[in-house]
Design an enzyme around this catalytic site. Structure first.
Site, PDB file in Angstrom:
ATOM      1  N   GLU A   1       0.846  -1.195   0.000  1.00  0.00           N
ATOM      2  CA  GLU A   1       0.000   0.000   0.000  1.00  0.00           C
ATOM      3  C   GLU A   1       0.878   1.239   0.000  1.00  0.00           C
ATOM      4  OE1 GLU A   1      -3.307   1.122  -0.056  1.00  0.00           O
ATOM      5  OE2 GLU A   1      -2.371   3.070   0.250  1.00  0.00           O
TER       6      GLU A   1
ATOM      7  N   ARG B   1     -10.408   3.222  -9.147  1.00  0.00           N
ATOM      8  CA  ARG B   1     -11.129   3.144 -10.410  1.00  0.00           C
ATOM      9  C   ARG B   1     -11.235   4.546 -11.004  1.00  0.00           C
ATOM     10  NH1 ARG B   1     -13.791  -1.524 -11.465  1.00  0.00           N
ATOM     11  NH2 ARG B   1     -15.478  -0.467 -12.582  1.00  0.00           N
TER      12      ARG B   1
ATOM     13  N   HIS C   1     -33.578  -8.371  22.480  1.00  0.00           N
ATOM     14  CA  HIS C   1     -32.490  -9.116  23.150  1.00  0.00           C
ATOM     15  C   HIS C   1     -32.655 -10.604  22.854  1.00  0.00           C
ATOM     16  CE1 HIS C   1     -29.551 -10.277  26.113  1.00  0.00           C
ATOM     17  NE2 HIS C   1     -30.414 -11.166  26.596  1.00  0.00           N
TER      18      HIS C   1
HETATM   19  P1  FAD Z   1     -21.259   0.661 -13.720  1.00  0.00           P
HETATM   20  O1  FAD Z   1     -21.788  -0.341 -12.799  1.00  0.00           O
HETATM   21  O2  FAD Z   1     -19.814   0.676 -14.016  1.00  0.00           O
HETATM   22  O3  FAD Z   1     -22.092   0.512 -15.061  1.00  0.00           O
HETATM   23  C1  FAD Z   1     -21.836   1.272 -16.199  1.00  0.00           C
HETATM   24  C2  FAD Z   1     -22.406   0.541 -17.407  1.00  0.00           C
HETATM   25  O4  FAD Z   1     -22.383   1.414 -18.509  1.00  0.00           O
HETATM   26  C3  FAD Z   1     -21.620  -0.687 -17.808  1.00  0.00           C
HETATM   27  O5  FAD Z   1     -22.494  -1.750 -18.092  1.00  0.00           O
HETATM   28  C4  FAD Z   1     -20.879  -0.256 -19.052  1.00  0.00           C
HETATM   29  O6  FAD Z   1     -20.637  -1.322 -19.956  1.00  0.00           O
HETATM   30  C5  FAD Z   1     -21.893   0.715 -19.647  1.00  0.00           C
HETATM   31  N1  FAD Z   1     -21.329   1.729 -20.541  1.00  0.00           N
HETATM   32  C6  FAD Z   1     -20.287   2.547 -20.323  1.00  0.00           C
HETATM   33  N2  FAD Z   1     -20.126   3.397 -21.355  1.00  0.00           N
HETATM   34  C7  FAD Z   1     -21.092   3.087 -22.241  1.00  0.00           C
HETATM   35  C8  FAD Z   1     -21.456   3.624 -23.501  1.00  0.00           C
HETATM   36  N3  FAD Z   1     -20.818   4.667 -24.040  1.00  0.00           N
HETATM   37  N4  FAD Z   1     -22.495   3.063 -24.145  1.00  0.00           N
HETATM   38  C9  FAD Z   1     -23.177   2.014 -23.611  1.00  0.00           C
HETATM   39  N5  FAD Z   1     -22.880   1.477 -22.408  1.00  0.00           N
HETATM   40  C10 FAD Z   1     -21.855   2.032 -21.750  1.00  0.00           C
HETATM   41  N6  FAD Z   1     -20.172  -0.909  -4.577  1.00  0.00           N
HETATM   42  C11 FAD Z   1     -20.988  -1.082  -3.526  1.00  0.00           C
HETATM   43  O7  FAD Z   1     -21.818  -0.201  -3.244  1.00  0.00           O
HETATM   44  N7  FAD Z   1     -20.942  -2.224  -2.772  1.00  0.00           N
HETATM   45  C12 FAD Z   1     -20.059  -3.206  -3.027  1.00  0.00           C
HETATM   46  O8  FAD Z   1     -20.041  -4.209  -2.320  1.00  0.00           O
HETATM   47  C13 FAD Z   1     -19.175  -3.054  -4.117  1.00  0.00           C
HETATM   48  N8  FAD Z   1     -18.289  -4.018  -4.427  1.00  0.00           N
HETATM   49  C14 FAD Z   1     -17.489  -3.866  -5.516  1.00  0.00           C
HETATM   50  C15 FAD Z   1     -16.568  -4.876  -5.811  1.00  0.00           C
HETATM   51  C16 FAD Z   1     -15.747  -4.759  -6.906  1.00  0.00           C
HETATM   52  C17 FAD Z   1     -14.775  -5.864  -7.221  1.00  0.00           C
HETATM   53  C18 FAD Z   1     -15.843  -3.618  -7.748  1.00  0.00           C
HETATM   54  C19 FAD Z   1     -14.988  -3.504  -8.971  1.00  0.00           C
HETATM   55  C20 FAD Z   1     -16.735  -2.606  -7.467  1.00  0.00           C
HETATM   56  C21 FAD Z   1     -17.562  -2.711  -6.337  1.00  0.00           C
HETATM   57  N9  FAD Z   1     -18.457  -1.719  -5.978  1.00  0.00           N
HETATM   58  C22 FAD Z   1     -19.275  -1.860  -4.888  1.00  0.00           C
HETATM   59  C23 FAD Z   1     -18.569  -0.475  -6.760  1.00  0.00           C
HETATM   60  C24 FAD Z   1     -19.794  -0.569  -7.690  1.00  0.00           C
HETATM   61  O9  FAD Z   1     -19.645  -1.684  -8.529  1.00  0.00           O
HETATM   62  C25 FAD Z   1     -19.916   0.710  -8.489  1.00  0.00           C
HETATM   63  O10 FAD Z   1     -19.978   1.818  -7.611  1.00  0.00           O
HETATM   64  C26 FAD Z   1     -21.180   0.681  -9.346  1.00  0.00           C
HETATM   65  O11 FAD Z   1     -21.201  -0.417 -10.202  1.00  0.00           O
HETATM   66  C27 FAD Z   1     -21.298   1.974 -10.164  1.00  0.00           C
HETATM   67  O12 FAD Z   1     -22.490   1.934 -10.868  1.00  0.00           O
HETATM   68  P2  FAD Z   1     -22.683   2.739 -12.230  1.00  0.00           P
HETATM   69  O13 FAD Z   1     -24.051   2.397 -12.699  1.00  0.00           O
HETATM   70  O14 FAD Z   1     -22.322   4.149 -12.037  1.00  0.00           O
HETATM   71  O15 FAD Z   1     -21.591   2.154 -13.231  1.00  0.00           O
HETATM   72  P1  NAD Z   2      -9.656   2.395  -3.114  1.00  0.00           P
HETATM   73  O1  NAD Z   2      -9.509   3.834  -3.388  1.00  0.00           O
HETATM   74  O2  NAD Z   2     -10.607   1.926  -2.100  1.00  0.00           O
HETATM   75  O3  NAD Z   2      -8.231   1.782  -2.706  1.00  0.00           O
HETATM   76  C1  NAD Z   2      -7.102   1.893  -3.516  1.00  0.00           C
HETATM   77  C2  NAD Z   2      -5.868   1.818  -2.628  1.00  0.00           C
HETATM   78  O4  NAD Z   2      -4.742   1.717  -3.448  1.00  0.00           O
HETATM   79  C3  NAD Z   2      -5.695   3.060  -1.767  1.00  0.00           C
HETATM   80  O5  NAD Z   2      -5.457   2.679  -0.436  1.00  0.00           O
HETATM   81  C4  NAD Z   2      -4.506   3.763  -2.408  1.00  0.00           C
HETATM   82  O6  NAD Z   2      -3.746   4.488  -1.460  1.00  0.00           O
HETATM   83  C5  NAD Z   2      -3.743   2.590  -2.953  1.00  0.00           C
HETATM   84  N1  NAD Z   2      -2.858   2.918  -4.083  1.00  0.00           N
HETATM   85  C6  NAD Z   2      -3.077   3.757  -5.114  1.00  0.00           C
HETATM   86  N2  NAD Z   2      -2.045   3.733  -5.981  1.00  0.00           N
HETATM   87  C7  NAD Z   2      -1.140   2.857  -5.470  1.00  0.00           C
HETATM   88  C8  NAD Z   2       0.125   2.374  -5.912  1.00  0.00           C
HETATM   89  N3  NAD Z   2       0.671   2.789  -7.049  1.00  0.00           N
HETATM   90  N4  NAD Z   2       0.769   1.481  -5.138  1.00  0.00           N
HETATM   91  C9  NAD Z   2       0.230   1.036  -3.973  1.00  0.00           C
HETATM   92  N5  NAD Z   2      -0.970   1.457  -3.522  1.00  0.00           N
HETATM   93  C10 NAD Z   2      -1.650   2.342  -4.265  1.00  0.00           C
HETATM   94  O7  NAD Z   2      -9.932   1.744  -4.547  1.00  0.00           O
HETATM   95  P2  NAD Z   2     -10.309   0.244  -4.906  1.00  0.00           P
HETATM   96  O8  NAD Z   2     -10.076  -0.641  -3.759  1.00  0.00           O
HETATM   97  O9  NAD Z   2      -9.629  -0.022  -6.195  1.00  0.00           O
HETATM   98  O10 NAD Z   2     -11.850   0.349  -5.160  1.00  0.00           O
HETATM   99  C11 NAD Z   2     -12.363   1.264  -6.160  1.00  0.00           C
HETATM  100  C12 NAD Z   2     -13.720   1.752  -5.787  1.00  0.00           C
HETATM  101  O11 NAD Z   2     -14.653   0.699  -5.830  1.00  0.00           O
HETATM  102  C13 NAD Z   2     -13.732   2.319  -4.390  1.00  0.00           C
HETATM  103  O12 NAD Z   2     -13.822   3.709  -4.487  1.00  0.00           O
HETATM  104  C14 NAD Z   2     -14.936   1.770  -3.743  1.00  0.00           C
HETATM  105  O13 NAD Z   2     -15.854   2.797  -3.453  1.00  0.00           O
HETATM  106  C15 NAD Z   2     -15.556   0.829  -4.762  1.00  0.00           C
HETATM  107  N6  NAD Z   2     -15.757  -0.459  -4.096  1.00  0.00           N
HETATM  108  C16 NAD Z   2     -16.639  -0.532  -3.078  1.00  0.00           C
HETATM  109  C17 NAD Z   2     -16.791  -1.714  -2.391  1.00  0.00           C
HETATM  110  C18 NAD Z   2     -17.748  -1.772  -1.260  1.00  0.00           C
HETATM  111  O14 NAD Z   2     -18.589  -0.905  -1.165  1.00  0.00           O
HETATM  112  N7  NAD Z   2     -17.674  -2.754  -0.402  1.00  0.00           N
HETATM  113  C19 NAD Z   2     -16.061  -2.823  -2.732  1.00  0.00           C
HETATM  114  C20 NAD Z   2     -15.151  -2.704  -3.766  1.00  0.00           C
HETATM  115  C21 NAD Z   2     -15.033  -1.512  -4.449  1.00  0.00           C
END
Ligand code: FAD
Ligand code: NAD
Length: 476
Positions: free
Chosen positions: A213, A281, A453
């Protein structure tokens, strides 16, 4: 002539598909354009969240937790199982089934709500026309027209040049959901939400996991008392979390990834079998809008929007991960509902102060509102109280008596300003705290609320009492 709609939504993730459904509920003729193709090469609605995010990661977290409990926790009850094993391809197939059921569920919801689903890449030509092409091709096949446009194009993983992903040994979060064997040694760059969740999955299944990290502070957005407890728990579980590191290079040789990085002891080397890059991201605005339209982005590449999610272009809105604010599915969905209401002539509002956050590690971490360190920094008068799960009967019976509930409240008005939980089912317990913040409750309101409880929620009740040093089941 171009097909015409009241609203066209670009993107069918949790922001876009919810916006589209709410639009049709409000009587607006709505189309939703989405380009996602799943690993079978088929169109799949639901975006990142359903396909490669929230849902698949939670499926694997549950599977690995079940496996871990059977091996390490159930013995305390006298439950013993000989030769416990896990079949990883079956685990992955379960995850794929859940994803498939839920993504096709969105298609069913679209039909039921009369949302027109269009598979393809959408590109905004002007404020009223969207050009559709097949995903991956630049050849336009159709142009549709709308009174209002909602952009919900989501986000993509950030890549770093020092550790280029190859989809096999060095992967992003999507690849980390697809390993078909447990890596003996796993490296994770970034100890944020994704890193911790996916790192925990593979650690529970048997990997030795090392996190690299960049920051010196662990989970800086989390209340630091909770973050410290998290670090203590994760270390006890065997996660090796190295803070203040800078990755210099990662190269793949046969079945190993050799990593060079600067850490506390200067430049070091590390060899792992797989490496997950989870460093954040970025908003996805690729080929989304004709450049001459002049859609304003902010300095980090997010689409610039006001509090109503209006962009600088008339009748063009943007929601979800592609705009400022937390990258969370439920935040995007709320923005989708609010924008639909505004387009239909109503009032839309999102209370960004009441967005819950959850990290689905074991123990889970969940919070809403402000942290103690943020209040201190702002010089706001506050009081705080905490209650440990070790003193909660239900948590003891569950063999999960770790962590605490902490509440921070305004010193003078008693209003709840933040609730921070690390412990069992924190993801579920936080809902009561979100309601408290949404209703501007005081800790007195929580203290007067009767909690059943024995439940985990009693820890929240006791924490509200602890704020005024009157907790009943611990010394104050
Ligand atoms: P997205 O879900 O990214 O959807 C965007 C859609 O638009 C996609 O289907 C894409 O293909 C489509 N698209 C993009 N550009 C175009 C275009 N020009 N034309 C047509 N289609 C297009 N969030 C939580 O709240 N809880 C969690 O537990 C959680 N876990 C996560 C775990 C992982 C591994 C990851 C990667 C993310 C997680 N997140 C979580 C984050 C969550 O997935 C995102 O915040 C959420 O999906 C965002 O929703 P969105 O609709 O903005 O975009
Ligand atoms: P994050 O911002 O949570 O964590 C990224 C981490 O990588 C940070 O701690 C940052 O300091 C570190 N980092 C950045 N550049 C680095 C480098 N070059 N070398 C080492 N460390 C580095 O991002 P994420 O874990 O990729 O998740 C992306 C987004 O997806 C988050 O913003 C989160 O909101 C969403 N997400 C949400 C959930 C959930 O709600 N449970 C689960 C997964 C993802």
């Amino acid at each position: 002539m171009a097909k015409s709609y009241d609203v066209v939504v670009i993107g069918a993730g949790p922001a876009g598909y919810v916006a589209a459904i709410r639009c049709t509920q409000l009587g607006l003729r709505t189309a939703c354009v989405d380009e996602w193709v799943n690993k079978k090469g088929e169109p799949a609605l639901g975006g990142t969240c359903l396909n490669v995010g929230c849902i698949p990661s939670k499926d694997l977290l549950q599977a690995s937790e079940n496996y871990h409990r059977l091996q390490h926790q159930f013995g305390a009850y006298g439950i013993r199982a000989e030769k416990v094993s896990i079949d990883i391809p079956t685990m992955i197939a379960h995850k794929d089934r859940v994803v498939n059921d839920l993504t096709s569920g969105i298609a069913t919801l679209f039909k039921a709500n009369k949302v027109t689903a269009i598979h393809g890449h959408g590109r905004l030509l002007d404020g009223k026309h969207v050009e559709i092409s097949d995903p991956g091709s630049n050849k336009p096949k159709e142009t549709i027209q709308a009174q209002s446009i909602i952009i919900a194009s989501g986000s993509d993983p950030v890549d770093i040049g020092e550790a280029p992903t190859d989809g096999n040994r060095i992967v992003n979060s999507t690849g980390a959901l697809e390993f078909l064997e447990v890596p003996k040694r796993l490296g994770v760059i970034g100890a944020g939400t994704i890193g911790l969740e996916l790192g925990s999955v593979w650690q529970r299944l048997g990997s030795e996991v090392v996190f690299l990290e960049a920051l010196d502070t662990f989970l800086p957005a989390v209340d630091q008392q909770i973050a410290k407890e998290a670090m203590r728990q994760f270390k006890r579980q065997g996660l090796d979390i190295q803070l203040g590191t800078r990755v210099v290079s990662a190269t793949v040789k046969q079945k190993q990834v050799s990593i060079r990085y600067h850490g506390k002891n200067g430049e070091q080397g590390l060899k792992v079998n797989r490496l997950i890059v989870a460093v954040g991201r970025r908003p996805n605005t690729d080929n989304l809008v004709s450049p001459e339209l002049g859609l304003l982005l902010d300095e980090r590449g997010f689409i610039n929007v006001n509090e109503e999610c209006r962009t600088n272009l008339p009748d063009v809105y943007a929601i979800g991960d592609v705009v400022r604010g937390p990258m969370l599915a439920h935040k995007g969905s709320e923005e989708g509902i609010a924008v639909a209401e505004v387009i239909a002539g109503g009032i839309g509002h999102v209370n960004y102060e009441a967005v819950p956050w959850v990290i689905y590690t074991a123990p889970e971490i969940a919070w809403v509102g402000r942290t103690e360190q943020a209040l201190k920094e702002a010089g706001e008068p506050y009081k705080a109280g905490a209650f440990p799960f070790a003193a909660n009967g239900r948590a003891r019976a569950m063999e999960e008596a770790v962590g605490m509930v902490k509440i921070v409240a305004h010193k003078d008005t008693d209003r709840v300003l933040g609730v921070h939980i690390i412990g069992p089912f924190a993801s579920e317990l936080i809902a009561e705290a979100v309601l408290a913040i949404e209703y501007s409750a005081s800790t007195e309101d929580l203290a007067r609320t009767i909690h059943a409880h024995p439940t985990l929620s009693e820890a929240l009740h006791e924490a509200s009492l602890a704020v005024d040093k009157r907790a009943l089941h611990k010394a104050n």
